[in-house]
Design an enzyme around this catalytic site. Sequence first.
Site, short mmCIF file in Angstrom:
data_model
loop_
_atom_site.label_atom_id
_atom_site.label_comp_id
_atom_site.label_asym_id
_atom_site.label_seq_id
_atom_site.Cartn_x
_atom_site.Cartn_y
_atom_site.Cartn_z
N GLU A 196 0.83 -1.21 0.00
CA GLU A 196 0.00 0.00 0.00
C GLU A 196 0.86 1.26 0.00
O GLU A 196 1.77 1.39 0.82
CB GLU A 196 -0.91 -0.02 1.23
CG GLU A 196 -2.31 0.41 0.92
CD GLU A 196 -2.99 -0.45 -0.14
OE1 GLU A 196 -3.05 0.00 -1.30
OE2 GLU A 196 -3.47 -1.54 0.16
N THR A 246 3.00 1.94 -2.03
CA THR A 246 4.35 1.62 -2.53
C THR A 246 4.47 1.96 -4.02
O THR A 246 5.58 2.16 -4.51
CB THR A 246 4.65 0.12 -2.34
OG1 THR A 246 3.50 -0.62 -2.76
CG2 THR A 246 4.94 -0.21 -0.89
N LEU A 298 -12.30 -0.28 -5.80
CA LEU A 298 -12.07 -1.55 -6.50
C LEU A 298 -11.80 -1.33 -7.98
O LEU A 298 -11.86 -2.26 -8.78
CB LEU A 298 -13.26 -2.50 -6.29
CG LEU A 298 -13.56 -2.84 -4.82
CD1 LEU A 298 -14.77 -3.75 -4.71
CD2 LEU A 298 -12.35 -3.48 -4.14
N SER A 299 -11.51 -0.08 -8.34
CA SER A 299 -11.02 0.27 -9.68
C SER A 299 -12.04 0.11 -10.79
O SER A 299 -11.74 -0.42 -11.85
CB SER A 299 -9.76 -0.53 -10.02
OG SER A 299 -8.75 -0.20 -9.12
N SER A 335 -13.09 2.56 -12.55
CA SER A 335 -12.66 3.43 -13.66
C SER A 335 -11.56 2.76 -14.48
O SER A 335 -11.58 2.80 -15.71
CB SER A 335 -12.22 4.80 -13.15
OG SER A 335 -11.22 4.68 -12.17
N ASP A 351 -3.71 -0.23 -11.07
CA ASP A 351 -5.11 -0.59 -11.31
C ASP A 351 -5.34 -1.04 -12.75
O ASP A 351 -6.00 -2.04 -13.01
CB ASP A 351 -6.03 0.60 -10.99
CG ASP A 351 -5.87 1.06 -9.55
OD1 ASP A 351 -5.21 0.35 -8.77
OD2 ASP A 351 -6.40 2.13 -9.20
#
Length: 382
Positions: free
Chosen positions: A34, A36, A127-128, A130, A174
């Site tokens: 996270e 990173t 949760l992505s 997009s 993502d």
Amino acid sequence: MSLKEKTQSLFANAFGYPATHTIQAPGRVNLIGEHTDYNDGFVLPCAIDYQTVISCAPRDDRKVRVMAADYENQLDEFSLNAPIVAHENYQWANYVRGVVKHLQLRNNSFGGVDMVISGNVPQGAGLSSSASLEVAVGTVLQQLYHLPLDGAQIALNGQEAENQFVGCNCGIMDQLISALGKKDHSLLIDCRSLGTKAVSMPKGVAVVIINSNFKRTLVGSEYNTRREQCETGARFFQQPALRDVTIEEFNAVAHELDPIVAKRVRHILTENARTVEAASALEQGDLKRMGELMAESHASMRDDFEITVPQIDTLVEIVKAVIGDKGGVRMTGGGFGGCIVALIPEELVPAVQQAVAEQYEAKIGIKETFYVCKPSQGAGQC
């Protein structure tokens, strides 16, 4: 009715002829690693079985028509012959326009297209949704017009569209996991080289995502502050990114750093090491070690990076009390609300769901949303 059936049926009704292709791109959850990504470090996400689906067909002119099934069948129409600019009213349309525009900027040659889009990736949950839309649109044009693009290039194009056209600053994780995800695997991503390694997931283990439904407010300003603190840390060590600093180098001079910056740096260095070790633990089916690493990650986000909130910490504690050392749980995403992720033996999922249902709302006053996911395949035909 599946998303594929829904979009194909809507396509035929809206455009008067059948779609030639149906493409999907998944959402994702990050298991560990996270904050990173912008430090050139490692992340370990998996694609999930919630996706964006597009039924589509090529046109013999330069027109693009897009219908959004999830937004009351709103229709956007634009030409590839004119400069592509933002839509004044439909925010969803700008993700599509941005991807198409940036594919053009990359000198790809393609014609018009009709598309109907629908998805079930929860929006605003981290949760992505997009990224899955951007990758799905890129994959549509790549498949219909045989563009010489691999998954990584489709992902980079999506990230570029989100950063420059939509105006939202995001890392590459993502889009990359949506494009390159592998069924029953997570993906260790090196955010500097964009190299990836598929990591097999232990059998009989569910990926559980629980949305705290606590609305994130600080996420933008605090995210930028954390980023600046990490850059300050990298400058102190005269390195381009914290990726290049070892924990030994840090420990030797930690006392010379501003105490807050030191805490931020320590999180990044230890989180990178945890993420690489987590990939090995998963590959060996060592769920006990994975659970320890996820617990250390959560404690580091809470105490050193200071991005958790009481609602999230409470959820983590409820889950941990049920699973003990049989799995792992931690906050996932940017922080200040959002979701937790847990790796749980399938037979323990009902007990976890019951414990959360009984305790979370009683303690916090908000009802959670519970998702049980499978590590899924990245973008492609469905």
